[in-house]
Design a protein around this motif. Structure first.
Motif: not given
Length: 364
Positions: A158-160, A195-198, A203-207, A246-247
Protein backbone atom coordinates in the motif's frame (compact mmCIF):
# COMPACT_ATOMS: atom_id res chain seq x y z
CA UNK A 1 -3.39 -30.52 -19.60
CA UNK A 2 -4.14 -27.13 -18.10
CA UNK A 3 -1.94 -25.36 -20.67
CA UNK A 4 -3.67 -27.07 -23.60
CA UNK A 5 -7.09 -26.40 -22.08
CA UNK A 6 -6.41 -22.69 -21.61
CA UNK A 7 -4.72 -22.26 -25.00
CA UNK A 8 -7.55 -24.03 -26.83
CA UNK A 9 -10.19 -22.04 -24.93
CA UNK A 10 -8.58 -18.74 -25.87
CA UNK A 11 -8.11 -19.42 -29.59
CA UNK A 12 -11.56 -20.98 -29.95
CA UNK A 13 -13.00 -17.92 -28.24
CA UNK A 14 -11.14 -15.48 -30.52
CA UNK A 15 -12.29 -17.32 -33.64
CA UNK A 16 -15.95 -17.56 -32.58
CA UNK A 17 -16.30 -14.09 -31.06
CA UNK A 18 -14.76 -11.48 -33.37
CA UNK A 19 -14.98 -7.87 -32.23
CA UNK A 20 -17.28 -6.93 -35.12
CA UNK A 21 -20.11 -9.07 -33.69
CA UNK A 22 -20.59 -6.36 -31.08
CA UNK A 23 -23.64 -5.48 -29.00
CA UNK A 24 -26.37 -7.68 -30.59
CA UNK A 25 -24.75 -10.82 -29.22
CA UNK A 26 -23.21 -9.22 -26.16
CA UNK A 27 -26.11 -9.61 -23.77
CA UNK A 28 -26.99 -13.22 -24.61
CA UNK A 29 -27.13 -15.95 -22.00
CA UNK A 30 -24.08 -17.66 -23.54
CA UNK A 31 -21.92 -14.61 -22.90
CA UNK A 32 -23.08 -14.58 -19.28
CA UNK A 33 -22.09 -18.25 -18.93
CA UNK A 34 -18.76 -17.48 -20.53
CA UNK A 35 -18.05 -14.71 -18.04
CA UNK A 36 -18.77 -17.05 -15.13
CA UNK A 37 -16.35 -19.61 -16.58
CA UNK A 38 -13.61 -17.04 -17.22
CA UNK A 39 -14.02 -15.75 -13.68
CA UNK A 40 -13.32 -19.29 -12.45
CA UNK A 41 -10.21 -19.40 -14.67
CA UNK A 42 -8.78 -16.42 -12.76
CA UNK A 43 -8.82 -18.43 -9.55
CA UNK A 44 -7.21 -21.58 -11.01
CA UNK A 45 -3.93 -22.84 -9.60
CA UNK A 46 -2.45 -23.24 -13.09
CA UNK A 47 -0.65 -20.17 -14.43
CA UNK A 48 -1.58 -21.10 -18.00
CA UNK A 49 -5.28 -21.18 -17.24
CA UNK A 50 -5.11 -17.83 -15.47
CA UNK A 51 -3.15 -16.34 -18.37
CA UNK A 52 -5.53 -17.48 -21.10
CA UNK A 53 -8.51 -16.51 -18.96
CA UNK A 54 -7.12 -12.96 -18.79
CA UNK A 55 -6.61 -12.92 -22.56
CA UNK A 56 -10.22 -14.01 -23.16
CA UNK A 57 -11.47 -11.28 -20.81
CA UNK A 58 -9.37 -8.67 -22.65
CA UNK A 59 -11.00 -9.63 -25.97
CA UNK A 60 -14.45 -9.60 -24.41
CA UNK A 61 -13.85 -6.23 -22.73
CA UNK A 62 -12.52 -4.69 -25.96
CA UNK A 63 -15.64 -5.84 -27.84
CA UNK A 64 -18.02 -4.11 -25.43
CA UNK A 65 -19.41 -0.64 -25.66
CA UNK A 66 -18.71 1.78 -22.81
CA UNK A 67 -20.25 0.52 -19.59
CA UNK A 68 -21.67 -2.62 -21.26
CA UNK A 69 -19.09 -5.02 -19.85
CA UNK A 70 -19.97 -4.18 -16.23
CA UNK A 71 -23.69 -4.58 -16.92
CA UNK A 72 -23.21 -8.04 -18.44
CA UNK A 73 -21.04 -9.07 -15.46
CA UNK A 74 -23.84 -8.11 -13.09
CA UNK A 75 -26.39 -9.87 -15.32
CA UNK A 76 -24.26 -13.01 -15.14
CA UNK A 77 -24.73 -13.03 -11.37
CA UNK A 78 -21.19 -11.97 -10.45
CA UNK A 79 -20.94 -10.04 -7.19
CA UNK A 80 -19.62 -6.51 -6.89
CA UNK A 81 -16.25 -7.64 -5.51
CA UNK A 82 -15.89 -10.21 -8.30
CA UNK A 83 -16.59 -7.55 -10.95
CA UNK A 84 -14.05 -5.21 -9.31
CA UNK A 85 -11.45 -8.00 -9.34
CA UNK A 86 -12.12 -8.77 -13.03
CA UNK A 87 -11.84 -5.07 -13.97
CA UNK A 88 -8.59 -4.75 -12.00
CA UNK A 89 -7.15 -7.82 -13.74
CA UNK A 90 -8.11 -6.39 -17.15
CA UNK A 91 -6.72 -2.97 -16.25
CA UNK A 92 -3.42 -4.41 -15.07
CA UNK A 93 -3.09 -6.58 -18.21
CA UNK A 94 -3.76 -3.54 -20.42
CA UNK A 95 -1.11 -1.52 -18.61
CA UNK A 96 1.43 -4.33 -19.00
CA UNK A 97 0.74 -4.45 -22.74
CA UNK A 98 1.08 -0.67 -23.07
CA UNK A 99 4.35 -0.61 -21.13
CA UNK A 100 5.75 -3.38 -23.36
CA UNK A 101 4.63 -1.54 -26.51
CA UNK A 102 6.17 1.74 -25.33
CA UNK A 103 9.45 -0.02 -24.57
CA UNK A 104 9.46 -1.39 -28.12
CA UNK A 105 8.85 2.09 -29.54
CA UNK A 106 11.68 3.53 -27.45
CA UNK A 107 14.00 0.76 -28.62
CA UNK A 108 13.10 1.43 -32.27
CA UNK A 109 13.68 5.18 -31.86
CA UNK A 110 17.02 4.53 -30.16
CA UNK A 111 18.12 2.33 -33.06
CA UNK A 112 17.03 5.01 -35.52
CA UNK A 113 19.08 7.66 -33.71
CA UNK A 114 22.10 5.36 -33.52
CA UNK A 115 22.02 4.93 -37.30
CA UNK A 116 23.69 8.33 -37.68
CA UNK A 117 27.41 7.73 -38.28
CA UNK A 118 30.19 10.28 -37.98
CA UNK A 119 27.83 13.03 -36.91
CA UNK A 120 25.61 12.56 -39.99
CA UNK A 121 21.90 12.64 -39.11
CA UNK A 122 19.66 9.67 -39.79
CA UNK A 123 17.53 9.80 -42.92
CA UNK A 124 14.59 12.19 -42.68
CA UNK A 125 15.90 14.16 -39.67
CA UNK A 126 17.43 17.54 -39.05
CA UNK A 127 20.44 18.02 -36.80
CA UNK A 128 21.91 15.25 -34.66
CA UNK A 129 18.54 13.86 -33.59
CA UNK A 130 15.95 15.74 -35.61
CA UNK A 131 13.00 17.72 -34.37
CA UNK A 132 10.49 15.00 -35.24
CA UNK A 133 12.53 12.20 -33.64
CA UNK A 134 13.09 14.25 -30.49
CA UNK A 135 9.37 14.91 -30.18
CA UNK A 136 8.56 11.22 -30.71
CA UNK A 137 11.16 10.14 -28.18
CA UNK A 138 9.97 12.65 -25.61
CA UNK A 139 6.31 11.65 -26.05
CA UNK A 140 7.14 7.94 -26.00
CA UNK A 141 9.20 8.36 -22.85
CA UNK A 142 6.43 10.34 -21.16
CA UNK A 143 3.83 7.67 -21.98
CA UNK A 144 6.20 4.92 -20.87
CA UNK A 145 6.69 6.61 -17.49
CA UNK A 146 2.94 7.09 -17.18
CA UNK A 147 2.35 3.41 -17.96
CA UNK A 148 4.82 2.37 -15.26
CA UNK A 149 3.15 4.70 -12.75
CA UNK A 150 -0.31 3.33 -13.53
CA UNK A 151 1.01 -0.22 -13.29
CA UNK A 152 2.50 0.61 -9.89
CA UNK A 153 -0.96 1.57 -8.62
CA UNK A 154 -1.75 -2.17 -8.58
CA UNK A 155 1.26 -2.97 -6.39
CA UNK A 156 0.65 -5.27 -3.40
CA UNK A 157 2.37 -2.82 -1.01
CA UNK A 158 0.00 0.00 0.00
CA UNK A 159 2.91 2.37 0.58
CA UNK A 160 4.05 1.82 -3.00
CA UNK A 161 0.51 2.52 -4.24
CA UNK A 162 0.52 5.85 -2.36
CA UNK A 163 3.96 6.66 -3.79
CA UNK A 164 2.71 6.05 -7.35
CA UNK A 165 -0.41 8.13 -6.67
CA UNK A 166 1.79 11.04 -5.60
CA UNK A 167 3.91 10.54 -8.72
CA UNK A 168 0.76 10.64 -10.84
CA UNK A 169 -0.26 13.86 -9.09
CA UNK A 170 3.13 15.34 -9.85
CA UNK A 171 2.92 14.36 -13.54
CA UNK A 172 -0.63 15.51 -14.18
CA UNK A 173 -1.95 17.94 -11.61
CA UNK A 174 1.09 20.11 -10.90
CA UNK A 175 1.20 21.09 -14.59
CA UNK A 176 -2.14 22.86 -14.27
CA UNK A 177 -3.58 20.91 -17.18
CA UNK A 178 -3.39 17.42 -18.59
CA UNK A 179 -1.19 18.54 -21.47
CA UNK A 180 -0.91 17.31 -25.06
CA UNK A 181 1.04 14.22 -24.11
CA UNK A 182 -1.54 13.08 -21.56
CA UNK A 183 -4.78 14.33 -23.15
CA UNK A 184 -5.37 10.97 -24.83
CA UNK A 185 -4.67 9.13 -21.56
CA UNK A 186 -7.43 10.77 -19.52
CA UNK A 187 -9.60 7.66 -19.60
CA UNK A 188 -6.75 5.39 -18.47
CA UNK A 189 -5.81 7.73 -15.64
CA UNK A 190 -9.43 8.00 -14.53
CA UNK A 191 -9.89 4.21 -14.50
CA UNK A 192 -6.69 3.78 -12.48
CA UNK A 193 -7.79 6.41 -9.95
CA UNK A 194 -11.24 4.90 -9.56
CA UNK A 195 -9.73 1.50 -8.87
CA UNK A 196 -7.75 3.05 -6.00
CA UNK A 197 -10.90 4.78 -4.73
CA UNK A 198 -12.09 1.22 -4.10
CA UNK A 199 -8.83 0.25 -2.37
CA UNK A 200 -9.05 -1.84 0.80
CA UNK A 201 -6.55 0.47 2.50
CA UNK A 202 -8.23 3.67 3.72
CA UNK A 203 -5.04 5.75 3.41
CA UNK A 204 -4.71 4.83 -0.27
CA UNK A 205 -8.40 5.50 -0.77
CA UNK A 206 -8.15 9.00 0.76
CA UNK A 207 -5.14 9.99 -1.38
CA UNK A 208 -6.85 8.73 -4.55
CA UNK A 209 -10.00 10.70 -3.72
CA UNK A 210 -7.96 13.88 -3.18
CA UNK A 211 -6.31 13.50 -6.59
CA UNK A 212 -9.65 12.67 -8.24
CA UNK A 213 -11.17 15.86 -6.76
CA UNK A 214 -8.39 18.00 -8.27
CA UNK A 215 -8.36 16.12 -11.58
CA UNK A 216 -12.08 16.22 -12.47
CA UNK A 217 -12.11 19.91 -13.54
CA UNK A 218 -9.12 19.22 -15.80
CA UNK A 219 -10.88 16.38 -17.60
CA UNK A 220 -13.84 18.59 -18.45
CA UNK A 221 -15.13 17.63 -21.91
CA UNK A 222 -13.67 14.12 -21.62
CA UNK A 223 -16.32 13.23 -19.02
CA UNK A 224 -18.92 11.32 -21.02
CA UNK A 225 -22.23 10.13 -19.45
CA UNK A 226 -20.73 6.64 -19.21
CA UNK A 227 -17.65 7.86 -17.35
CA UNK A 228 -19.82 9.98 -15.00
CA UNK A 229 -21.90 6.90 -14.12
CA UNK A 230 -18.68 4.97 -13.56
CA UNK A 231 -17.40 7.68 -11.19
CA UNK A 232 -20.65 7.71 -9.19
CA UNK A 233 -20.65 3.92 -8.89
CA UNK A 234 -17.04 4.01 -7.66
CA UNK A 235 -17.75 6.78 -5.13
CA UNK A 236 -20.57 4.74 -3.60
CA UNK A 237 -18.04 2.51 -1.84
CA UNK A 238 -16.06 5.23 0.00
CA UNK A 239 -19.33 7.01 0.87
CA UNK A 240 -20.32 3.95 2.90
CA UNK A 241 -16.95 3.86 4.67
CA UNK A 242 -16.70 4.09 8.45
CA UNK A 243 -13.71 6.45 8.09
CA UNK A 244 -14.77 10.09 8.47
CA UNK A 245 -11.71 11.25 6.49
CA UNK A 246 -12.61 9.04 3.51
CA UNK A 247 -16.25 10.16 3.58
CA UNK A 248 -15.16 13.82 3.74
CA UNK A 249 -12.88 13.41 0.70
CA UNK A 250 -15.68 11.62 -1.18
CA UNK A 251 -18.07 14.54 -0.62
CA UNK A 252 -15.36 16.87 -1.96
CA UNK A 253 -15.08 14.69 -5.08
CA UNK A 254 -18.85 14.82 -5.58
CA UNK A 255 -18.80 18.61 -5.19
CA UNK A 256 -15.98 18.85 -7.73
CA UNK A 257 -17.95 16.69 -10.17
CA UNK A 258 -21.00 18.91 -9.65
CA UNK A 259 -18.97 22.05 -10.43
CA UNK A 260 -17.44 20.46 -13.52
CA UNK A 261 -20.69 19.20 -15.09
CA UNK A 262 -23.85 20.99 -16.14
CA UNK A 263 -26.34 20.83 -13.25
CA UNK A 264 -28.99 19.07 -15.37
CA UNK A 265 -26.54 16.40 -16.54
CA UNK A 266 -25.31 15.81 -13.00
CA UNK A 267 -28.84 15.55 -11.57
CA UNK A 268 -29.84 12.97 -14.20
CA UNK A 269 -26.71 10.87 -13.58
CA UNK A 270 -27.07 11.11 -9.80
CA UNK A 271 -30.75 10.12 -9.98
CA UNK A 272 -29.86 7.04 -12.04
CA UNK A 273 -27.11 6.13 -9.56
CA UNK A 274 -29.59 6.55 -6.70
CA UNK A 275 -31.81 3.85 -8.23
CA UNK A 276 -28.97 1.31 -7.88
CA UNK A 277 -27.91 2.31 -4.37
CA UNK A 278 -28.52 -0.03 -1.44
CA UNK A 279 -26.42 1.39 1.43
CA UNK A 280 -28.23 3.92 3.59
CA UNK A 281 -25.22 6.25 3.91
CA UNK A 282 -24.95 6.49 0.12
CA UNK A 283 -28.69 7.15 -0.18
CA UNK A 284 -28.51 10.01 2.33
CA UNK A 285 -25.45 11.55 0.64
CA UNK A 286 -26.95 11.38 -2.86
CA UNK A 287 -30.27 12.79 -1.65
CA UNK A 288 -28.50 15.76 -0.02
CA UNK A 289 -26.61 16.54 -3.23
CA UNK A 290 -29.82 16.21 -5.25
CA UNK A 291 -31.58 18.61 -2.90
CA UNK A 292 -28.90 21.25 -3.56
CA UNK A 293 -29.32 20.80 -7.33
CA UNK A 294 -33.09 21.24 -7.46
CA UNK A 295 -33.34 25.04 -7.78
CA UNK A 296 -30.71 25.52 -10.55
CA UNK A 297 -32.15 22.57 -12.48
CA UNK A 298 -35.71 23.91 -12.10
CA UNK A 299 -34.54 27.23 -13.55
CA UNK A 300 -33.15 25.44 -16.62
CA UNK A 301 -35.48 22.49 -17.22
CA UNK A 302 -38.32 21.84 -14.72
CA UNK A 303 -39.41 18.66 -16.51
CA UNK A 304 -36.22 16.89 -15.44
CA UNK A 305 -37.40 16.91 -11.82
CA UNK A 306 -40.57 14.94 -12.54
CA UNK A 307 -38.94 12.62 -15.09
CA UNK A 308 -35.72 11.64 -13.33
CA UNK A 309 -35.66 12.87 -9.73
CA UNK A 310 -39.04 11.97 -8.24
CA UNK A 311 -39.46 8.29 -9.31
CA UNK A 312 -36.51 7.00 -7.23
CA UNK A 313 -37.47 9.29 -4.34
CA UNK A 314 -40.99 7.87 -4.15
CA UNK A 315 -39.46 4.45 -3.51
CA UNK A 316 -37.73 5.75 -0.37
CA UNK A 317 -41.00 6.88 1.26
CA UNK A 318 -41.11 3.39 2.83
CA UNK A 319 -37.39 3.05 3.52
CA UNK A 320 -36.67 1.38 6.87
CA UNK A 321 -34.06 4.03 7.78
CA UNK A 322 -35.44 7.20 9.39
CA UNK A 323 -32.57 9.37 8.06
CA UNK A 324 -33.28 8.25 4.48
CA UNK A 325 -37.01 9.00 4.91
CA UNK A 326 -36.18 12.42 6.39
CA UNK A 327 -34.03 13.45 3.40
CA UNK A 328 -36.64 12.05 1.02
CA UNK A 329 -39.42 14.05 2.67
CA UNK A 330 -37.36 17.25 2.47
CA UNK A 331 -36.66 16.68 -1.21
CA UNK A 332 -40.29 15.90 -2.14
CA UNK A 333 -41.56 18.90 -0.16
CA UNK A 334 -39.08 21.19 -1.91
CA UNK A 335 -40.10 19.76 -5.28
CA UNK A 336 -43.77 20.43 -4.50
CA UNK A 337 -42.87 24.01 -3.60
CA UNK A 338 -41.10 24.47 -6.96
CA UNK A 339 -43.51 22.79 -9.40
CA UNK A 340 -46.72 22.37 -7.42
CA UNK A 341 -49.20 19.60 -8.19
CA UNK A 342 -47.48 18.92 -11.53
CA UNK A 343 -45.27 16.56 -9.58
CA UNK A 344 -48.24 14.24 -9.03
CA UNK A 345 -47.93 13.12 -12.66
CA UNK A 346 -44.90 11.06 -11.59
CA UNK A 347 -46.90 9.57 -8.70
CA UNK A 348 -49.39 7.72 -10.91
CA UNK A 349 -49.25 3.98 -10.40
CA UNK A 350 -47.66 4.13 -6.95
CA UNK A 351 -48.55 1.29 -4.54
CA UNK A 352 -51.37 2.25 -2.17
CA UNK A 353 -49.15 2.58 0.91
CA UNK A 354 -46.64 4.84 -0.86
CA UNK A 355 -49.46 6.94 -2.35
CA UNK A 356 -50.99 7.36 1.10
CA UNK A 357 -47.68 8.47 2.62
CA UNK A 358 -47.17 10.93 -0.21
CA UNK A 359 -50.63 12.43 0.35
CA UNK A 360 -50.00 12.71 4.09
CA UNK A 361 -46.67 14.40 3.46
CA UNK A 362 -48.12 16.96 1.05
CA UNK A 363 -51.06 17.71 3.35
CA UNK A 364 -48.71 18.41 6.25
Amino acid sequence: TAAAKGYASYHTFVLTFPAQIGPPVYCTRDICRLLVTLNKFLGEGSFELRHWGRQCLLVLHASAQEGEFEKVCMKAGLGGKQVEKILEVIHKAQLQQEVAENEQVKEMLTKKVNMSVGGMPALGTRGSLGRKSMEEARRSGQESVLGCVLLGLCDADWKMRIEKLNKLKEMVLLKGDIGEELSSCGGRILDALLSRCLDQNQKVMAVALQILTDMLPLLGAQLTPGSVNKILMALSTPLSSTSSAVVKETHKALASLCETLDCVVFLVSLSVALCHTTHYRVKVAFLKHLYALMEPVHAKNPGVLTTYLLPPCFRFLQDPRSDVRLETNKLITKCHTLIGNDMLVSAKGLPPLQAQRLNDLLED
